[in-house]
Design a protein around this motif. Sequence first.
Motif, PDB file in Angstrom:
ATOM      1  N   GLU A  19      14.866   4.112   1.456  1.00 30.35           N
ATOM      2  CA  GLU A  19      14.052   5.290   1.169  1.00 30.35           C
ATOM      3  C   GLU A  19      13.013   4.981   0.091  1.00 30.35           C
ATOM      4  O   GLU A  19      13.285   4.241  -0.848  1.00 30.35           O
ATOM      5  CB  GLU A  19      14.936   6.441   0.671  1.00 30.35           C
ATOM      6  N   VAL A  20      11.851   5.570   0.242  1.00 24.88           N
ATOM      7  CA  VAL A  20      10.817   5.479  -0.792  1.00 24.88           C
ATOM      8  C   VAL A  20      11.196   6.459  -1.896  1.00 24.88           C
ATOM      9  O   VAL A  20      11.531   7.613  -1.613  1.00 24.88           O
ATOM     10  CB  VAL A  20       9.430   5.834  -0.208  1.00 24.88           C
ATOM     11  N   PRO A  21      11.180   6.025  -3.153  1.00 24.71           N
ATOM     12  CA  PRO A  21      11.498   6.955  -4.249  1.00 24.71           C
ATOM     13  C   PRO A  21      10.629   8.212  -4.195  1.00 24.71           C
ATOM     14  O   PRO A  21       9.453   8.150  -3.832  1.00 24.71           O
ATOM     15  CB  PRO A  21      11.205   6.124  -5.506  1.00 24.71           C
ATOM     16  N   GLU A  22      11.209   9.327  -4.571  1.00 21.92           N
ATOM     17  CA  GLU A  22      10.522  10.621  -4.484  1.00 21.92           C
ATOM     18  C   GLU A  22       9.277  10.713  -5.343  1.00 21.92           C
ATOM     19  O   GLU A  22       8.392  11.516  -5.060  1.00 21.92           O
ATOM     20  CB  GLU A  22      11.493  11.747  -4.858  1.00 21.92           C
ATOM     21  N   ASP A  23       9.188   9.892  -6.398  1.00 18.30           N
ATOM     22  CA  ASP A  23       8.015   9.976  -7.275  1.00 18.30           C
ATOM     23  C   ASP A  23       6.816   9.200  -6.723  1.00 18.30           C
ATOM     24  O   ASP A  23       5.754   9.203  -7.348  1.00 18.30           O
ATOM     25  CB  ASP A  23       8.358   9.504  -8.683  1.00 18.30           C
ATOM     26  N   GLU A  25       4.059   8.762  -3.575  1.00 19.45           N
ATOM     27  CA  GLU A  25       3.454   9.398  -2.402  1.00 19.45           C
ATOM     28  C   GLU A  25       3.161   8.310  -1.379  1.00 19.45           C
ATOM     29  O   GLU A  25       2.536   7.301  -1.702  1.00 19.45           O
ATOM     30  CB  GLU A  25       2.148  10.095  -2.781  1.00 19.45           C
ATOM     31  N   ALA A  79       2.220   3.159  -0.911  1.00 19.13           N
ATOM     32  CA  ALA A  79       3.045   4.012  -1.765  1.00 19.13           C
ATOM     33  C   ALA A  79       2.365   4.044  -3.128  1.00 19.13           C
ATOM     34  O   ALA A  79       2.164   2.998  -3.752  1.00 19.13           O
ATOM     35  CB  ALA A  79       4.464   3.467  -1.871  1.00 19.13           C
ATOM     36  N   ARG A  81       1.507   6.143  -7.019  1.00 21.46           N
ATOM     37  CA  ARG A  81       1.853   7.080  -8.079  1.00 21.46           C
ATOM     38  C   ARG A  81       0.742   7.045  -9.110  1.00 21.46           C
ATOM     39  O   ARG A  81       0.366   5.972  -9.581  1.00 21.46           O
ATOM     40  CB  ARG A  81       3.172   6.694  -8.747  1.00 21.46           C
ATOM     41  N   GLN A 121       8.439   2.587   7.891  1.00 19.87           N
ATOM     42  CA  GLN A 121       7.488   3.657   8.220  1.00 19.87           C
ATOM     43  C   GLN A 121       6.320   3.127   9.041  1.00 19.87           C
ATOM     44  O   GLN A 121       5.864   3.776   9.990  1.00 19.87           O
ATOM     45  CB  GLN A 121       6.994   4.331   6.945  1.00 19.87           C
TER      46      GLN A 121
END
Length: 164
Positions: A19-23, A25, A79, A81, A121
Motif C-alpha cells: 500500500e502507498v502510505p496515506e500521506d 498522493e 507518489a 507529498r 498500480q
Amino acid sequence: MIRHEYLLSRAAYRPSQREVPEDLEVRTPTLEDRMALADLMMSAYVGTIDYDGETHDQAVEEVDGALTDEALLLESRVAERDGTIHSAVLASLVDGDAFIGYLMTRADDKNTGLASALLDQSIEAIWAAGYDRVRCFITEGNRPSENIFTRAGFEVVGTIGSQD
C-alpha cells in the motif's frame, strides 16, 4: 554493462499487495513534473549500479524523453507529498508492448514497499488499457529491481550488452 530483458504476462502477474502510505498522493505524471522527476532520478540513482556519472541536466533530458516518446502517461504513476515526488513508475510503448522504463524511489524512501505499490498500480492501469504484456530492462546486479520485478511475475527473456 549487461542488461536483462524481462517480460510479464497477465497470467504470470502477482501483485505485491503493498500500500502507498496515506500521506502520499498518487497520480499520473504530467509534463510539468519534468524537474521534480529529474530530482527524483538523481536521488534514486546516484551511488547505485545504474548511475554512470550523469548530471542533473542529463536527468532532465532522460525525463523529457520518457514523458514524450510514446509515453503511457495514463498508465504511469507518481507518489507525491508537498510538491516532492517520492517515487515514480514511467511507462511507455515499445514495439506494441507496454514498457516500464523507470521505477524510481528517493533514497530516503527505499525499502519501504513504495516502489512495489506504485508498480502494482501502473500494471493494473496497463491491463485496464488493454495491453497483454509488460516489458522492462534491468541492469545485471541491480538486486532491488530484480527482486521487485521477479516477485511481480516478470521473467527474463533476453540479455543485451557485455561485461565491458
